[in-house]
Design a protein around this motif. Structure first.
Motif, PDB file in Angstrom:
ATOM      1  N   SER A 139       7.316 -11.623   7.495  1.00 47.33           N
ATOM      2  CA  SER A 139       7.023 -10.555   8.664  1.00 47.33           C
ATOM      3  C   SER A 139       7.063  -9.379   7.920  1.00 47.33           C
ATOM      4  N   ALA A 140       6.863  -9.154   6.853  1.00 44.25           N
ATOM      5  CA  ALA A 140       6.487  -7.901   5.788  1.00 44.25           C
ATOM      6  C   ALA A 140       5.202  -7.286   6.263  1.00 44.25           C
ATOM      7  N   VAL A 141       5.040  -6.127   5.955  1.00 45.33           N
ATOM      8  CA  VAL A 141       3.988  -5.412   6.155  1.00 45.33           C
ATOM      9  C   VAL A 141       3.611  -4.806   5.066  1.00 45.33           C
ATOM     10  N   ASP A 142       2.432  -4.738   4.603  1.00 49.08           N
ATOM     11  CA  ASP A 142       1.853  -3.988   3.527  1.00 49.08           C
ATOM     12  C   ASP A 142       1.140  -2.584   3.966  1.00 49.08           C
ATOM     13  N   GLN A 143       1.695  -1.570   3.506  1.00 48.11           N
ATOM     14  CA  GLN A 143       0.937  -0.281   3.783  1.00 48.11           C
ATOM     15  C   GLN A 143       0.379   0.335   2.622  1.00 48.11           C
ATOM     16  N   THR A 144      -1.104   0.442   2.792  1.00 55.55           N
ATOM     17  CA  THR A 144      -2.009   0.988   1.699  1.00 55.55           C
ATOM     18  C   THR A 144      -2.346   2.227   2.092  1.00 55.55           C
ATOM     19  N   PRO A 145      -2.175   3.217   1.255  1.00 50.81           N
ATOM     20  CA  PRO A 145      -2.632   4.603   1.358  1.00 50.81           C
ATOM     21  C   PRO A 145      -3.916   4.863   1.559  1.00 50.81           C
ATOM     22  N   TYR A 146      -4.600   5.806   2.448  1.00 52.61           N
ATOM     23  CA  TYR A 146      -6.078   5.747   2.546  1.00 52.61           C
ATOM     24  C   TYR A 146      -6.741   6.491   1.363  1.00 52.61           C
ATOM     25  N   LEU A 147      -5.901   7.268   0.612  1.00 49.22           N
ATOM     26  CA  LEU A 147      -6.393   8.324  -0.396  1.00 49.22           C
ATOM     27  C   LEU A 147      -5.908   7.595  -1.976  1.00 49.22           C
ATOM     28  N   GLY A 148      -5.628   6.500  -2.103  1.00 46.01           N
ATOM     29  CA  GLY A 148      -5.137   6.009  -3.322  1.00 46.01           C
ATOM     30  C   GLY A 148      -3.741   5.917  -3.185  1.00 46.01           C
ATOM     31  N   GLY A 149      -3.221   5.387  -4.371  1.00 46.24           N
ATOM     32  CA  GLY A 149      -1.782   5.293  -4.540  1.00 46.24           C
ATOM     33  C   GLY A 149      -1.386   3.975  -4.546  1.00 46.24           C
ATOM     34  N   PRO A 150      -0.081   3.792  -4.832  1.00 48.79           N
ATOM     35  CA  PRO A 150       0.591   2.199  -4.765  1.00 48.79           C
ATOM     36  C   PRO A 150       0.623   1.567  -3.294  1.00 48.79           C
ATOM     37  N   ILE A 151       0.447   0.433  -3.159  1.00 48.92           N
ATOM     38  CA  ILE A 151       0.598  -0.393  -1.933  1.00 48.92           C
ATOM     39  C   ILE A 151       2.166  -0.471  -1.973  1.00 48.92           C
ATOM     40  N   GLN A 152       2.742  -0.324  -0.665  1.00 48.69           N
ATOM     41  CA  GLN A 152       4.156  -0.609  -0.336  1.00 48.69           C
ATOM     42  C   GLN A 152       4.236  -1.729   0.613  1.00 48.69           C
TER      43      GLN A 152
END
Length: 187
Positions: free
Chosen positions: A21-34
């Motif tokens: 049920s985990a969700v990956d959050q990818t920033p639009y302007l770069g940076g680490p995926i959480q």
């Protein structure tokens, strides 16, 4: 009441899948995926029964067709882990991904599955570590533990619903019946 699927004949194939049920959050302007871990991981269990004669397949066909509109209970088989001599345990306490059990853990092994029975509902879990009477489990507990809940090691089962809303039966040239189905854990 759940529909019980009979024990599989030798030569059947199974696979078990953990749905996170985990969700990956990818920033639009770069940076680490959480990755945001959330409660609610569930198992899916796929079964392909070996071809059987029509008479042998009737109990399976009947149970699967009934299971289209009701919960089903299905035995979980994992290759390489013998269930002979396994004993069920009861939970003394637990939270998150650990439980303290009463009963022997001597013949338990990492990677072994068990059903946790709470309020008449079965929740499938896997043993990830064993330290004395404390078992590490995956996924995290899905219900509050009050103590005394049964852990079914001798005959682990998944309780859930058949995937989809139809079930196909394949009949071969010599009258052999082929069946396959997937069960998604209900809770």
């Amino acid at each position: 009441m759940a529909i019980a699927i009979p024990s599989f004949p030798p030569g059947s194939q199974t696979s078990i899948i953990l749905k996170s049920s985990a969700v990956d959050q990818t920033p639009y302007l770069g940076g680490p995926i959480q990755r945001v871990a959330r409660l609610g991981d569930r198992w899916s269990y796929s079964v392909t029964l070996r071809p059987m004669h029509a008479a042998q397949s009737r109990p399976f066909v009947t149970a699967i067709r009934q299971g289209l509109s009701a919960k089903v209970l299905c035995p979980v088989i994992v290759a390489g882990i013998s269930l002979a001599g396994q004993t069920d345990c009861t939970i003394q306490s637990g939270s998150g991904k650990t439980v303290t059990v009463t009963g022997t853990t001597a013949n338990k092994t990492v990677g072994q599955f068990f059903s946790l029975v709470s309020n008449g509902v079965r929740y499938l879990h896997e043993v990830t570590s064993i330290t004395g009477q404390v078992l590490g489990i995956n996924p995290a507990l899905k219900v509050a533990i009050s103590g005394g809940e049964v852990m079914e090691f001798a005959a682990p089962m998944i309780e859930g619903f058949l995937d989809g809303n139809e079930q196909e039966t394949t009949i071969g040239m010599v009258g052999n019946v082929g069946l396959s189905f997937r069960i998604n854990e209900a809770q």
